[in-house]
Each structure stands twice: as C-alpha cells, then as structure tokens.
Enzyme design. Structure first.
Site: not given
Length: 655
Positions: A254, A375
C-alpha cells in the site's frame, strides 16, 4: 560465509556520482531499531511495511523462497570447497585486489600487451566472473550477467553498493500532517530526520533514532509511511489528478496506493488490486491508517480486471519481478535468480502491461496514461517489455522529466538487441549512482482504444548484425589477419541489383503461394523463368547504354565521309544513322535548287534582277481566282470589277 560478508562490508563504499539521499552516517546501522535489546521485538513491525519497492518481487517469492535457504547453503559450500582446493587465494584482501586488477585490465584491454599480460581476454573475463562470484556471493550466472551489462569497473561498484545498507526513508502523509510539523514532532522523540532532496516535497531521510520508527504515535496515527525513495518515482511520474478513476494493479502493501490517494486529495475513485489474499490485509490496514476514503480494494488476477472495472484514466503497474535491484534488502536474489527467471517474469509482465493498457480510456480529457515500473535492473524485464507493447498496442512513450528530473536513460540497444528509439525517455535508477534501490520507470500515453490486428513490424536494419562476443576472441583469431574484400564486394554487388516493380510482385506472389503450401510444377517454373527478364546490375546497364551511344555516333560519322551510290544502303544494325544521312542529303539538295535556278534565269539590264518567265500555272490560277469567284449582282458592280481586273492584267504584262 558470515566472515566473508563482514570483510566485504568493511571495504570503503564507492562514491556515488549522483547521491540523491546524501551520504550515510554512523547511526544508519541502527535505523529505527532502537537499542540492541529491542532489536528482535521491533524488526517485525519494520519488515511488515518497510520499503514498498519490492512489492512486485514478493508476488512470486513464496514459491522461490522455499529453496532460498538451500541455495545459500549450496553457495557457501561451493565457495568453501573452492578455497579448500586451492583454486583461489584464501586471503580475501588478495582476492579483492585481483578483482580490481582484472577489472582495470578489461577496461583498458588495448594496452594489455604493453602491461605484460599474456592471458587471452576470455580467460581474464572468466577469472573475474569466478572471483566476483566468490567474493560477493553471487552465482556465476548472475555475476556474468551484470559484468556483461555494465563495464567491468561499473559492475564492481554495483556489487559493492549492494553490500551497503540503503538509508531509511519515510513519506509524509499530507492528508494529516505537514512535513515541517512532522520533522519537529520526530525530533522531539530523538529521531533525527532531514528532507531527502529538492526533487520531493514529502520525503524524509532518517539518520538515527532511539525509538522504533515503525511504532511512534505519529506512525500509528498515519502521519507518515515507511517507504523507499525509489518508490516515490512511479507515483510522481503517474501524476494522478483529482476526480479521476485510477488503478494500482499490484498494490500491496500500500505504499504507492496511499501516495496516489494522497495526491488525489481523497477525490475520484482509486482501485487497489492485489493477487494474493494474505497481502491484501496489510493493504487494507494501511489504507485505513493513512485516512483514504476513496479507495476500493480488490483481490483478483490483474489480467481479468478489465471485465470488472470501468474505463480508467490512469493505471500504475508495479509489476512482479525478480528483485535484482533490491539485493541490498534481499541477498537471497544473489543465488536464486538467473537468466531463465528474467525471461519467465518477462512473459507475465507483458501480459499484465497489455491488460493495463486495454483498461485505459484513450479519450480521457485529463488522463490516458500508464506507468510501468519494476524493482529490477535486467533488460528482459524492462526495455524488452516496453518495446513489446509499443508494437502490439497503440501507445507511445512520453517524458516525465518535469516531475522527476534525474535518472539514467533507458537502453535503446543491448548486445545484439535493438529497441525502439523512444526508450531513451524511460529512466533507470541504480544503487551505485543514486544511492537508492535499483528501479525502472516508463510512462506510456494511449493514443487509440483500438487494438492492432497485426503486430507492428520491426523495420530496424538489424538482419546483418553479427555479434562478436568474447567467446570469438580466440588466440588464433587475434593473431590472424582477416580480409574482408571478397565479402564486401559481394555485398555491394548484391545491393546494386535492383528489381523492377513487376519482378518484385512476382517474387512476392511466389513467396505467398509457398507460404500457403502451393508447389508449382516444373513446367510452370520453366515458363516463369523464361518470362521473367534477367536481372542486370545497375552499373552494367549504364555501361551498356554508354557503349550503344558511342557506337551510334561512330557509325554516323563514318557514313558521312563514305561515298554513297544508288544501290548503297546503311546497315540494318544502325537504322537511325541511315535516316539522319538521308535527311541531310535531302536538305542539301533543297538548298542548292534555288541557287541553280537563279543562275540560269536571265537578268534585267537596268535593275540587274532576274526576269520573270511566264507565270507559272499556280500563279495564273491565283490571278484567275478573283474573276472566277466574282458573281455580279448588278450591272454597276460587275463593270467595276471588270475594270479592276483589266488594270491588274496590264500591270502583270508590264512586269
């Protein structure tokens, strides 16, 4: 294994070219963990929502994580066995020095012979791969991948940067607090923080803390979120606006979702989706803690969301990836990831990105944008995925430098691969350059809601590209002299042969029939070959034309000097020369006729002009025409006409 890691970390950290988080201080080793006695108690809270940069890396980490411990043990056993067999220096300092020497030698290989190096380049490279694998703890496959991706010296800096702890960063929740107020509150609790930099207005870097950063009243009240600095960039590139419909496809836990809701000021609709149900619990908790009231959490496969959601204005896809950019926080990536993992993740990422593009409305007045991020630093998961959707969907890359003004440009070519030229608008973030987690960000603009029926062809001229990798640098090849004369002339002659439009159509039709399974008979092939004109190089065509012109001029010149009789005729090979000669004779004869006639005609004694003979029949006819054409209408008119005719007749007789 532990001893090796400790010694490696003791080496001086590489100086970053662009340090966007500042240099680390002594207190960074104890960030947010309080005293040593409280370390075990506080680690759970920190890890549960520590950096949001590896959201995608954890999507599939459950299956791969089961074997991580086993891989670490195997890697440690392999290294110890290698040292025990005497295949490498047992002193880590000597091993590090050997790595630096080989890296410097490869970066300046032209002077290798002057430096007295006798080993071939391939052997030096293999030795460097083996030594880096031993010293830094990578599998040889992954170490070789990074050494091929970067230059040898840059790869060593990348390995060393992954051994350093990244600075702890937090993001201010502007829905509940201001950054200046939060800094004062944390300083009172003996948490030393400073702004990350001028590129963000909500980021703070934690230098030291005597209390757990993830357990302060401000944290529990939702005034800030623990989030890596590199995770700010995708949301800043997305730039969501108020009253829009936005989707975060891989939202847990989140960090990026709450940042999007914060920028939307709790207006519009924010859909937060995640595939794993257990991660949705942390997602819901953080949404409540940060005070979002416009969020809807879904637990579905991202590829099936288009059937459930309305048309969207913007989509953020932080795709599941291998996590090769967050090795500093997940060292197990060193041994559990490889080339095959990069390619497998690339297939899933292409499907998710296509689904994200299909959900966006190209006609949105304020949006129509998709941001793709990972990433990971591998090319297969980044540039290859974006290049694929540029061919299969009506999208284009756009720049986001106005929102984020730093980063390394994406790759437009990598080894034998060639990507779309607009991929330089994407951005890469490296640990050894920006002192933050490795990240890749691309922003796409949807231009049409239609899906192309056919994939756009790659028209880059890369068919004849040959990659001469290090495996071809054998001693025999390096010492031999290569002659490219024949191949270059053959290539030049091949390119000079240009086909006509009709010939190209015939070849295209033949290829189409062959693709459909049609096999022509021998008679059909013979008939086609007889009908098709022979392909002649352009240079030979020009030479033939020049020779024909020269031959024609020579034949015409020779015919002018040769005597011509009645029965003499030009050769059939040179009809044009014959016509030219005949025409010239006719003109000469026509020019001589008036001169001969004037010489034979008698001259007048007074005027010295030739006397006219009897008027020719043509002139008589002209003189008679007025008389014949005249039709008297009355007596006066006919008499006048007769008098004029008599006068003209007298004048002509006088002449």
């Amino acid at each position: 294994m532990k001893k090796k890691k400790t010694t490696a970390k003791a080496q001086p950290a590489p100086k970053a070219e662009e340090d966007w988080l500042g240099e680390e201080e002594d207190g960074d080793d104890d960030l947010g963990l309080g005293s040593e006695d409280d370390e075990d108690a506080d680690v759970t809270d920190e890890d549960e929502e520590a950096d949001d940069g590896d959201d995608g890396a954890d999507e599939d980490g459950e299956a791969a994580g089961d074997d991580a411990d086993g891989d670490d043990d195997k890697e440690a056993s392999r290294i110890l066995a290698r040292v025990a067999e005497g295949k490498g220096p047992q002193d880590l300092n000597a091993l590090k020095q050997e790595i630096e020497n080989d890296a410097g030698l490869l970066s300046n290989w032209r002077k290798a012979k002057q430096l007295g190096e006798k080993r071939p380049r391939e052997e030096v490279f293999r030795t460097l791969v083996s030594n880096c694998s031993t010293y830094f703890g990578y599998s040889e496959e992954l170490a070789e991948y990074f050494l091929q991706m970067f230059s040898s010296e840059t790869a060593i800096k990348f390995f060393e940067a992954n051994e350093q702890h990244r600075p702890l960063t937090i993001r201010t929740n502007s829905l509940k607090a201001r950054r200046s107020t939060l800094m004062q509150a944390l300083n009172q609790r003996k948490v030393q923080v400073d702004p990350i930099g001028t590129w963000t207005k909500v980021g703070l870097k934690v230098y030291s803390s005597q209390v757990p950063v993830g357990a302060t009243p401000e944290y529990l009240g939702g005034h800030y979120m623990i989030q890596s600095a590199s995770s700010f960039v995708p949301v800043m590139a997305l730039a969501p606006q108020q009253d829009e419909i936005v989707l975060d496809m891989a939202a847990a836990p989140g960090g990026k979702t709450t940042y999007i809701g914060q920028l939307m000021r709790n207006t519009g609709t924010l859909f937060a989706n995640d595939l794993r149900r257990d991660r949705c619990k942390a997602l819901v908790a953080n949404i409540h803690r940060m005070g979002l009231t416009n969020a809807v959490v879904t637990n579905m496969d991202g590829k099936k969301l288009s059937k459930m959601l309305p048309k969207l204005d913007r989509v953020l896809l932080d795709a599941p990836c291998t996590g090769s950019g967050i090795i500093a926080r997940d060292p197990s990536v060193k041994v559990k990831r490889g080339q095959k993992d990069f390619e497998d993740h690339s297939k899933l990422q292409k499907e998710l990105l296509q689904a994200a593009i299909d959900m966006v409305d190209a006609g949105s007045k304020t949006g129509g944008y998709i941001v793709y991020s990972t990433c990971s630093v591998s090319v297969e998961e980044n540039e290859s995925v974006v290049d694929h959707v540029l061919k299969t969907r009506n999208v284009e890359l756009v720049s986001f430098s106005s929102a984020v003004g730093f980063g390394v440009e994406g790759l437009t070519k990598y080894r034998e691969r060639r990507f779309h030229s607009s991929l330089n608008l994407t951005r890469r973030y490296y640990p050894h350059v920006h002192n933050m987690d490795g990240f890749f960000v691309a922003k796409l603009k949807k231009t049409s809601n239609t899906i192309p029926e056919r994939t756009k062809k790659d028209r880059t001229k890369s068919d004849n590209i040959k990659v001469w990798g290090e495996e071809k640098w054998t001693p025999a090849m390096m010492e031999s002299v290569m002659d490219f004369g024949d191949s270059s002339s053959a290539a030049a002659s091949a390119t000079s042969q240009k086909l006509t439009k009709i010939e190209r159509k015939k070849l295209k039709r033949a290829a189409t029939l062959k693709a459909r399974g049609f096999v022509p008979t021998a008679a059909q092939v013979a008939e086609a070959n007889a009908a098709a004109p022979a392909v002649q190089p352009a240079a030979e065509k020009r030479t033939d034309k020049k020779q024909k012109r020269t031959a024609k001029a020579g034949a015409a010149q020779s015919n002018l000097h040769e005597p011509s009789g009645k029965g003499e005729s030009a050769t059939a090979a040179e009809p044009s020369a014959k016509k030219k000669l005949k025409k010239k004779k006719t003109l000469d004869a026509a020019a001589k006729k008036p001169l001969d006639a004037a010489a034979k005609q008698p001259l007048d004694a007074e005027t010295k002009k030739p006397l006219d003979a009897e008027p020719s029949a043509k002139k008589k006819l002209k003189r008679k025409k007025p008389l014949q054409a005249t039709k008297p209408e009355d007596g006066a008119a006919s008499e006048g006409v007769a008098k004029k005719a008599v006068k003209k007749g007298k004048r002509s007789q006088t002449r």
